[in-house]
Design a protein around this motif. Structure first.
Motif, short mmCIF file in Angstrom:
data_model
loop_
_atom_site.label_atom_id
_atom_site.label_comp_id
_atom_site.label_asym_id
_atom_site.label_seq_id
_atom_site.Cartn_x
_atom_site.Cartn_y
_atom_site.Cartn_z
N ALA B 47 68.34 41.74 136.22
CA ALA B 47 68.57 40.52 137.02
C ALA B 47 67.94 39.30 136.37
O ALA B 47 68.54 38.22 136.30
N LEU B 48 66.72 39.47 135.86
CA LEU B 48 66.04 38.33 135.26
C LEU B 48 66.77 37.86 134.00
O LEU B 48 66.95 36.67 133.78
N TYR B 49 67.18 38.82 133.16
CA TYR B 49 67.87 38.43 131.92
C TYR B 49 69.26 37.86 132.18
O TYR B 49 69.69 36.92 131.50
N LEU B 50 69.97 38.42 133.15
CA LEU B 50 71.30 37.89 133.44
C LEU B 50 71.20 36.49 134.05
O LEU B 50 72.01 35.61 133.75
N GLN B 74 58.78 47.39 138.45
CA GLN B 74 59.88 46.57 138.99
C GLN B 74 59.48 45.10 138.84
O GLN B 74 58.97 44.47 139.75
N ILE B 75 59.76 44.58 137.66
CA ILE B 75 59.09 43.42 137.11
C ILE B 75 59.41 42.09 137.79
O ILE B 75 58.70 41.11 137.59
N ALA B 76 60.40 42.08 138.65
CA ALA B 76 60.71 40.83 139.36
C ALA B 76 59.86 40.70 140.63
O ALA B 76 59.83 39.64 141.25
N GLN B 95 66.25 32.58 140.71
CA GLN B 95 66.50 31.14 140.88
C GLN B 95 65.41 30.30 140.25
O GLN B 95 65.65 29.17 139.82
N ALA B 96 64.20 30.87 140.21
CA ALA B 96 63.10 30.13 139.58
C ALA B 96 63.34 30.03 138.07
O ALA B 96 63.05 29.00 137.45
N ILE B 97 63.86 31.11 137.49
CA ILE B 97 64.18 31.07 136.05
C ILE B 97 65.34 30.12 135.81
O ILE B 97 65.32 29.33 134.87
N ASN B 98 66.36 30.21 136.67
CA ASN B 98 67.57 29.42 136.41
C ASN B 98 68.23 28.94 137.70
O ASN B 98 69.02 29.66 138.31
N PRO B 99 67.93 27.70 138.10
CA PRO B 99 68.53 27.16 139.33
C PRO B 99 70.03 26.91 139.19
O PRO B 99 70.71 26.63 140.19
#
Lengths: 80, 274, 70
Positions: B47-50, B74-76, B95-99
């Motif tokens: 999820a974080l990378y996508l 579960q790194i998120a 959303q914090a990584i990519n709004p």
């Protein structure tokens, strides 16, 4: 030497460092047709050393590159 | 064609610079819809990378809440998220990584009844579930709907993953056929798992999703990639579509979606399997 | 008899050996957690005892791996 070819699209990348100058070059190409000419102004140093090399690698053709009085470079590239 | 903002050009510059991705590939990513099943060990890194990659719409489904024992892999999910729903916790980090992107959360448990409605419309499904009934259900639903997906599993020091293009390449049932009996299955809770391998596997799955969307390279189809982190030996086992596959073979016996718990029960009363 | 198991060459002393016995020799703890592929074809569990191996066979034990969410 005088250049008779004129650019269809022109991008002034003065002050735009690597790699954003290449990113913007690729974006410009993405909106152009094959065979059209892109004119760029690139800074001396890493930009003029890297951007033409990268666009050649992607198959585009460098038509000319000449240094201007302020030290920047004017480059004409034909889109593959 | 999307007109990238200055900020987007900078954010996605390392994708745009890649000859095989470029401006077109990044546009495809921004227009793509990926569903992640499970916001756990595999789903979190994926999820974080996508999200970071700018996949425009990411759905994430999980009915659990964050527990302290999840945080090892579960790194998120962060310590502050204990008792928060996993999908809300993951969505907040995405959303914090990519709004730029849209995250759709589903606080639900996938079952035969709801899966079609949920996964319909997604371009790619990434399976990061912990249990076999759901893994088989995801496989079956994706095959029925023709949605490509990535299977992933981890246990102790080992991981495995394969990508399925329904109707073209081997599906999970081609090689694994039916879920193992529930009492034979060790879960992470019983067997343990080295935290970092969740990241290793989840990011391989994320890379497959990005490759599928952008059309770059060759997918991990007709092959099961396995690794053992104790030796860091990676192997790709060749698989092929099986004509006898009960789902995608020549004479399929599975013609509708069923919850696999049921079929396991059926297995137990089957004199051959008993 | 020379066979390949999980990509590695194996010399077996047994003259006759079926898949059930091979799982046993390879100390596969719970055979229910393994799907067996013989020369690229899936083999049903009920056929393990009737499936005899021959030189040159390629056997893969595919382990069921869940994990991920919980």
């Amino acid at each position: 030497m005088t250049t008779t070819i004129t650019a269809d699209v022109f991008q002034d990348l003065k002050g735009v460092g690597c790699p954003m100058n290449l990113v913007k070059t690729k974006v410009a190409f993405s909106k152009m047709k094959s065979g059209q000419v892109l004119g760029l102004i690139l800074d001396n140093g890493p930009p003029i050393n890297n951007v033409p090399r990268s666009v050649i690698r992607e198959g585009h053709e460098i038509l000319s590159q000449e240094q201007l009085d302020d030290g920047t470079w004017s480059v004409l590239i034909r889109k593959a | 064609m999307i007109d990238f903002t200055e900020e987007q050009l900078e954010r996605y510059s390392r994708h745009i610079l890649l000859d095989d991705v470029g401006v077109d590939g990044q546009e495809k990513l921004l227009q793509a819809k990926v569903l992640i099943v499970g916001a756990g060990g595999l789903g979190c890194p994926a999820a974080l990378y996508l999200a970071a990659a700018g996949v425009g719409t990411i759905g994430i489904i999980d009915s659990d809440i964050v527990e302290i024992s999840n945080l090892q892999r579960q790194i998120a999910h962060f310590t502050k998220d204990i008792n928060v729903s996993k999908v809300d916790s993951a969505a907040e980090k995405m959303q914090a990584i990519n709004p730029d992107i849209t995250v759709k959360t589903y606080k639900d448990y996938l079952c035969a009844e709801n899966i079609t409605k949920i996964i319909e419309g997604y371009d790619f499904v990434l399976d990061g579930t912990d249990n076999f009934p759901t893994k088989f259900l995801v496989n079956d639903a994706c095959v029925f709907l023709g949605i490509p997906f990535s299977h992933g599993g981890i246990l102790r020091f080992n991981g495995q993953t394969m990508t399925v293009i329904p109707g073209q390449t081997a599906c999970y049932r081609c090689s694994f056929r039916t879920p193992p009996p529930p009492d034979a299955v060790p879960s992470c809770a019983q067997a343990g798992v080295l935290g970092a391998i969740a990241g290793m596997l989840g990011t391989i799955q994320a890379a497959e999703a990005l490759k599928y969307i952008t059309g770059v390279g060759e997918l991990l189809t007709n092959g099961l990639l396995t690794f053992d982190a104790r030796t860091m030996a990676f192997r790709k086992i060749n698989l092929k579509r099986q004509v006898k596959c009960p789902l995608c073979g020549d004479n399929p016996s599975i013609t509708r979606l069923v919850d696999a718990e049921q079929s396991v029960c059926e297995l137990k009363t089957d004199p051959v399997a008993a | 008899m020379q066979i390949t198991v999980n990509g590695e060459a194996n010399e077996l002393n047994e003259a006759e050996i079926n898949l059930a016995k091979l799982l046993d020799i390879r100390q596969v703890e719970s055979p229910e957690m393994v799907a067996v592929q013989l020369n690229g074809e899936f083999v049903e569990m009920k056929n393990y005892t009737s499936t005899y191996l021959k030189t040159g066979d390629d056997v893969e034990f595919l382990y069921f791996m869940g994990g991920g969410s919980r």
